[in-house]
Design an enzyme around this catalytic site. Structure first.
Site, short mmCIF file in Angstrom:
data_model
loop_
_atom_site.label_atom_id
_atom_site.label_comp_id
_atom_site.label_asym_id
_atom_site.label_seq_id
_atom_site.Cartn_x
_atom_site.Cartn_y
_atom_site.Cartn_z
N SER A 167 0.67 -1.25 0.08
CA SER A 167 0.15 0.15 -0.05
C SER A 167 0.79 1.25 -0.06
CB SER A 167 -1.10 -0.05 1.21
OG SER A 167 -1.92 0.93 1.16
N HIS A 172 -2.76 -0.74 -4.24
CA HIS A 172 -4.15 -0.76 -4.60
C HIS A 172 -4.69 0.53 -4.46
CE1 HIS A 172 -4.62 -1.45 0.03
NE2 HIS A 172 -4.21 -0.37 -0.25
#
Length: 200
Positions: A83, A108
């Protein structure tokens, strides 16, 4: 590994560690160490990363500091950079972004929790998330030399976390090189047979 120990280690080695959740306390520790090392010399700073990510605003604070630092900042991903941590790993000085052979990377769509908001503010927060997503994708595009379309096709086509190996991260432009294994190979040797001593 508290702030004081982190400072002592950084001063001795020019190594800074970003581990665990990315939050305000964690990032201010990393930023403080970088600022101190900048004052000492213009030599490279090594940023070691093992993190599942966290708050995007704290991530962007470190990104801004890395972007204006007079020192080259080499990133070393050991374990994982997921992330927001993946974005930070990609933001190291080009040519000096490394990872261990067993490291993993995940990127993401930007997401977050908004508490105590009014329904009338829903459109505002939707616009806020869209703005943050565009900002993050633009930085990731800059760091990887990939288009926004390419980033979306790999990471954002489905509502899933997309994990990459170190080799895949090199091919996508997140890092530059996978660190080679220097461990020596062991060769099997036949056990030495003990000879019986003759009786006197």
């Amino acid at each position: 590994f508290n702030l004081f120990n982190g400072m002592q280690s950084a001063l001795e080695t020019r190594h800074v560690y970003l581990t665990g959740e990315i939050n305000e306390l964690n990032i201010i520790s990393v930023i403080s160490q970088i600022h101190i090392l900048e004052k000492k010399s213009n030599e490279d700073i090594s940023l070691f990363i093992n993190s599942d990510g966290g708050a995007i605003q704290d991530c962007l604070a470190l990104i801004d500091v890395m972007d204006v630092s007079p020192c080259d900042i080499a990133t070393y991903t050991v374990g994982r950079a997921a992330s927001a941590a993946c974005l930070i790993a990609s933001n190291g000085t080009v040519g000096k972004r490394f990872a261990g052979p067993n490291a993993a990377f995940m990127f993401h769509e930007v997401y977050g929790d908004v508490f105590d908001f009014k329904y009338s503010n829903l459109s505002y927060y939707r616009e806020l998330f869209n703005r943050e997503t565009k900002k993050v994708n633009k930085i990731f595009s800059r760091n990887t030399s990939k288009t926004i379309k390419e980033i979306k096709s790999l990471f954002l086509a489905e509502d899933l976390d997309k994990w990459l190996t170190s080799e895949e991260a090199v091919r996508f432009g997140i890092i530059d090189k996978v660190l080679s294994i220097k461990r020596k190979k062991h060769t099997l040797q036949e056990p030495v047979k003990k000879t019986k001593k003759g009786k006197k």
